[in-house]
Design a protein around this motif. Structure first.
Motif, PDB file in Angstrom:
ATOM      1  N   ALA A  92      -3.850  22.545  14.287  1.00 47.85           N
ATOM      2  CA  ALA A  92      -3.158  23.183  13.166  1.00 47.85           C
ATOM      3  C   ALA A  92      -1.958  22.348  12.715  1.00 47.85           C
ATOM      4  O   ALA A  92      -1.659  22.261  11.523  1.00 47.85           O
ATOM      5  N   ALA A  93      -1.279  21.724  13.691  1.00 50.44           N
ATOM      6  CA  ALA A  93      -0.126  20.888  13.353  1.00 50.44           C
ATOM      7  C   ALA A  93      -0.580  19.659  12.580  1.00 50.44           C
ATOM      8  O   ALA A  93       0.055  19.247  11.598  1.00 50.44           O
ATOM      9  N   LEU A  94      -1.701  19.071  12.997  1.00 53.46           N
ATOM     10  CA  LEU A  94      -2.223  17.903  12.293  1.00 53.46           C
ATOM     11  C   LEU A  94      -2.682  18.281  10.887  1.00 53.46           C
ATOM     12  O   LEU A  94      -2.419  17.549   9.925  1.00 53.46           O
ATOM     13  N   ILE A  95      -3.362  19.412  10.754  1.00 55.39           N
ATOM     14  CA  ILE A  95      -3.824  19.868   9.435  1.00 55.39           C
ATOM     15  C   ILE A  95      -2.642  20.039   8.485  1.00 55.39           C
ATOM     16  O   ILE A  95      -2.704  19.652   7.312  1.00 55.39           O
ATOM     17  N   GLN A  96      -1.561  20.603   9.001  1.00 57.97           N
ATOM     18  CA  GLN A  96      -0.360  20.795   8.177  1.00 57.97           C
ATOM     19  C   GLN A  96       0.155  19.457   7.666  1.00 57.97           C
ATOM     20  O   GLN A  96       0.505  19.313   6.496  1.00 57.97           O
ATOM     21  N   ARG A  97       0.194  18.447   8.562  1.00 54.59           N
ATOM     22  CA  ARG A  97       0.668  17.116   8.159  1.00 54.59           C
ATOM     23  C   ARG A  97      -0.294  16.476   7.164  1.00 54.59           C
ATOM     24  O   ARG A  97       0.129  15.814   6.213  1.00 54.59           O
ATOM     25  N   ILE A  98      -1.591  16.667   7.404  1.00 56.68           N
ATOM     26  CA  ILE A  98      -2.586  16.089   6.490  1.00 56.68           C
ATOM     27  C   ILE A  98      -2.449  16.692   5.096  1.00 56.68           C
ATOM     28  O   ILE A  98      -2.515  15.976   4.084  1.00 56.68           O
ATOM     29  N   GLU A  99      -2.247  18.002   5.027  1.00 55.95           N
ATOM     30  CA  GLU A  99      -2.077  18.647   3.718  1.00 55.95           C
ATOM     31  C   GLU A  99      -0.861  18.071   2.978  1.00 55.95           C
ATOM     32  O   GLU A  99      -0.915  17.818   1.774  1.00 55.95           O
ATOM     33  N   ALA A 100       0.234  17.881   3.722  1.00 51.02           N
ATOM     34  CA  ALA A 100       1.436  17.298   3.112  1.00 51.02           C
ATOM     35  C   ALA A 100       1.150  15.876   2.634  1.00 51.02           C
ATOM     36  O   ALA A 100       1.584  15.463   1.543  1.00 51.02           O
ATOM     37  N   ALA A 101       0.407  15.114   3.434  1.00 51.88           N
ATOM     38  CA  ALA A 101       0.073  13.740   3.074  1.00 51.88           C
ATOM     39  C   ALA A 101      -0.828  13.688   1.841  1.00 51.88           C
ATOM     40  O   ALA A 101      -0.640  12.851   0.951  1.00 51.88           O
ATOM     41  N   LEU A 102      -1.796  14.597   1.760  1.00 54.71           N
ATOM     42  CA  LEU A 102      -2.694  14.610   0.613  1.00 54.71           C
ATOM     43  C   LEU A 102      -1.978  15.081  -0.654  1.00 54.71           C
ATOM     44  O   LEU A 102      -2.277  14.612  -1.755  1.00 54.71           O
ATOM     45  N   ASP A 103      -1.022  16.003  -0.499  1.00 54.32           N
ATOM     46  CA  ASP A 103      -0.199  16.391  -1.646  1.00 54.32           C
ATOM     47  C   ASP A 103       0.563  15.175  -2.180  1.00 54.32           C
ATOM     48  O   ASP A 103       0.681  14.974  -3.391  1.00 54.32           O
ATOM     49  N   LEU A 104       1.092  14.377  -1.257  1.00 56.10           N
ATOM     50  CA  LEU A 104       1.800  13.159  -1.653  1.00 56.10           C
ATOM     51  C   LEU A 104       0.845  12.197  -2.348  1.00 56.10           C
ATOM     52  O   LEU A 104       1.191  11.590  -3.376  1.00 56.10           O
ATOM     53  N   ALA A 105      -0.355  12.049  -1.818  1.00 56.27           N
ATOM     54  CA  ALA A 105      -1.351  11.154  -2.421  1.00 56.27           C
ATOM     55  C   ALA A 105      -1.719  11.611  -3.830  1.00 56.27           C
ATOM     56  O   ALA A 105      -1.886  10.789  -4.735  1.00 56.27           O
ATOM     57  N   ARG A 106      -1.835  12.933  -4.015  1.00 54.82           N
ATOM     58  CA  ARG A 106      -2.149  13.451  -5.352  1.00 54.82           C
ATOM     59  C   ARG A 106      -1.022  13.130  -6.329  1.00 54.82           C
ATOM     60  O   ARG A 106      -1.270  12.753  -7.473  1.00 54.82           O
ATOM     61  N   GLY A 107       0.217  13.274  -5.856  1.00 51.57           N
ATOM     62  CA  GLY A 107       1.356  12.950  -6.709  1.00 51.57           C
ATOM     63  C   GLY A 107       1.384  11.476  -7.076  1.00 51.57           C
ATOM     64  O   GLY A 107       1.678  11.110  -8.216  1.00 51.57           O
ATOM     65  N   GLN A 108       1.057  10.619  -6.105  1.00 51.30           N
ATOM     66  CA  GLN A 108       1.000   9.179  -6.367  1.00 51.30           C
ATOM     67  C   GLN A 108      -0.073   8.849  -7.392  1.00 51.30           C
ATOM     68  O   GLN A 108       0.135   8.017  -8.283  1.00 51.30           O
ATOM     69  N   GLU A 109      -1.221   9.515  -7.277  1.00 46.60           N
ATOM     70  CA  GLU A 109      -2.315   9.261  -8.207  1.00 46.60           C
ATOM     71  C   GLU A 109      -1.957   9.721  -9.613  1.00 46.60           C
ATOM     72  O   GLU A 109      -2.250   9.036 -10.603  1.00 46.60           O
ATOM     73  N   THR A 110      -1.304  10.872  -9.724  1.00 39.13           N
ATOM     74  CA  THR A 110      -0.870  11.360 -11.039  1.00 39.13           C
ATOM     75  C   THR A 110       0.109  10.383 -11.667  1.00 39.13           C
ATOM     76  O   THR A 110       0.010  10.058 -12.855  1.00 39.13           O
ATOM     77  N   ALA A 111       1.067   9.887 -10.866  1.00 35.44           N
ATOM     78  CA  ALA A 111       2.048   8.924 -11.376  1.00 35.44           C
ATOM     79  C   ALA A 111       1.356   7.636 -11.801  1.00 35.44           C
ATOM     80  O   ALA A 111       1.712   7.028 -12.824  1.00 35.44           O
ATOM     81  N   ARG A 112       0.360   7.202 -11.037  1.00 32.16           N
ATOM     82  CA  ARG A 112      -0.364   5.974 -11.371  1.00 32.16           C
ATOM     83  C   ARG A 112      -1.106   6.134 -12.695  1.00 32.16           C
ATOM     84  O   ARG A 112      -1.073   5.248 -13.559  1.00 32.16           O
ATOM     85  N   ALA A 160       0.832  -1.203   0.000  1.00 34.21           N
ATOM     86  CA  ALA A 160       0.000   0.000   0.000  1.00 34.21           C
ATOM     87  C   ALA A 160       0.869   1.257   0.000  1.00 34.21           C
ATOM     88  O   ALA A 160       1.959   1.270   0.564  1.00 34.21           O
ATOM     89  N   THR A 161       0.358   2.303  -0.639  1.00 33.74           N
ATOM     90  CA  THR A 161       1.099   3.573  -0.717  1.00 33.74           C
ATOM     91  C   THR A 161       0.384   4.684   0.051  1.00 33.74           C
ATOM     92  O   THR A 161       0.701   5.859  -0.120  1.00 33.74           O
ATOM     93  N   LEU A 162      -0.587   4.335   0.866  1.00 35.55           N
ATOM     94  CA  LEU A 162      -1.365   5.327   1.615  1.00 35.55           C
ATOM     95  C   LEU A 162      -0.460   6.045   2.616  1.00 35.55           C
ATOM     96  O   LEU A 162       0.107   5.415   3.508  1.00 35.55           O
ATOM     97  N   PRO A 163      -0.298   7.376   2.501  1.00 39.47           N
ATOM     98  CA  PRO A 163       0.537   8.109   3.466  1.00 39.47           C
ATOM     99  C   PRO A 163      -0.039   8.015   4.882  1.00 39.47           C
ATOM    100  O   PRO A 163      -1.251   8.106   5.068  1.00 39.47           O
ATOM    101  N   VAL A 164       0.850   7.821   5.863  1.00 37.32           N
ATOM    102  CA  VAL A 164       0.416   7.588   7.247  1.00 37.32           C
ATOM    103  C   VAL A 164       0.958   8.677   8.181  1.00 37.32           C
ATOM    104  O   VAL A 164       2.135   9.029   8.119  1.00 37.32           O
ATOM    105  N   ILE A 165       0.073   9.189   9.040  1.00 38.14           N
ATOM    106  CA  ILE A 165       0.452  10.117  10.109  1.00 38.14           C
ATOM    107  C   ILE A 165       0.045   9.462  11.425  1.00 38.14           C
ATOM    108  O   ILE A 165      -1.132   9.143  11.618  1.00 38.14           O
ATOM    109  N   PHE A 166       0.991   9.244  12.320  1.00 35.14           N
ATOM    110  CA  PHE A 166       0.671   8.650  13.616  1.00 35.14           C
ATOM    111  C   PHE A 166       0.284   9.726  14.620  1.00 35.14           C
ATOM    112  O   PHE A 166       0.889  10.803  14.653  1.00 35.14           O
ATOM    113  N   ILE A 167      -0.721   9.405  15.444  1.00 37.21           N
ATOM    114  CA  ILE A 167      -1.038  10.225  16.614  1.00 37.21           C
ATOM    115  C   ILE A 167      -1.040   9.278  17.818  1.00 37.21           C
ATOM    116  O   ILE A 167      -1.498   8.137  17.707  1.00 37.21           O
ATOM    117  N   THR A 168      -0.496   9.702  18.940  1.00 35.55           N
ATOM    118  CA  THR A 168      -0.392   8.778  20.061  1.00 35.55           C
ATOM    119  C   THR A 168      -0.315   9.477  21.404  1.00 35.55           C
ATOM    120  O   THR A 168       0.187  10.594  21.511  1.00 35.55           O
TER     121      THR A 168
END
Length: 203
Positions: free
Chosen positions: A111-131, A76-84
């Motif tokens: 706000a910190a989580l939103i920042q990470r989520i935006e980075a993760a979704l940018d990565l997901a968009r790039g993965q989808e474009t490559a696919r 799987a290529t799903l970007p992961v952000i851990f919270i703990t």
């Protein structure tokens, strides 16, 4: 792909956190899907479902690191952000080594989580474009005959030996036949030169 076509998958056994984060993210326009366990998430998710995973580390049953390992084993290529609220340095190191984008300790600023989520979704968009690009390339090359693919593979493997005479010698056919095939290959792929062909084949 628009933001609304991507999903923020939230996996946390703490109901209060699931509800508060789901509401906060939904208010910001994200599509959110929350799960109380790793098993619930795995039962609902498939590789075609794009987005990112906000994952709690300390859950009963399969914990966050175990779910991450399962996803990695699936390719799987799903970007992961851990919270703990439980993990320490060894766990965070293991998560990052496993490919996680970040490891946020509770309580954290939204706000910190939103920042990470935006980075993760940018990565997901790039993965989808490559696919999608890969699918388009495969569709183009599927139009070639077996002999034409043989010539393409030889050109890509030996870019310094792309003359019709060199390819003909390797394949045991005439240079004129190679010329014909090369012209057909470029025409089918909509390309103008062997340089372009090599770039597309390697892309």
């Amino acid at each position: 792909m628009t933001q609304n076509q991507l999903t923020v998958f939230l996996v946390d056994d703490d109901e209060a956190i699931r509800l508060s984060l789901s509401r906060a993210l939904a208010k910001r326009g994200y599509r959110v899907e929350a799960h109380a366990s790793a098993a619930s998430f795995l039962a609902a998710w498939s590789e075609e479902r794009r987005g990112c995973l906000v994952l709690d580390y300390g859950m009963p049953g399969m914990n966050g690191l175990e779910l991450q390992a399962r996803l990695n084993a699936m390719g799987a290529t799903l970007p992961v952000i851990f919270i703990t609220g439980h993990g320490g340095v060894p766990e965070s190191v293991q998560a990052i080594k496993g490919g996680a984008l970040d490891f946020l300790e509770k309580p954290f600023r939204q706000a910190a989580l939103i920042q990470r989520i935006e980075a993760a979704l940018d990565l997901a968009r790039g993965q989808e474009t490559a696919r999608q690009d890969g699918q388009r390339r495969r569709a183009l090359f599927d139009r070639l005959t077996a002999r034409e693919m043989e010539i393409v593979e030889r050109i890509v493997e030996r870019p310094a030996e792309t003359s019709s005479k060199e390819i003909a010698l390797y394949l045991g056919i005439s240079p004129r036949t190679v010329d014909h095939h090369r012209a057909r290959i470029l025409e089918k792929l909509g390309l103008k030169s062997i340089v372009e062909l090599i770039a597309v084949a390697k892309g």
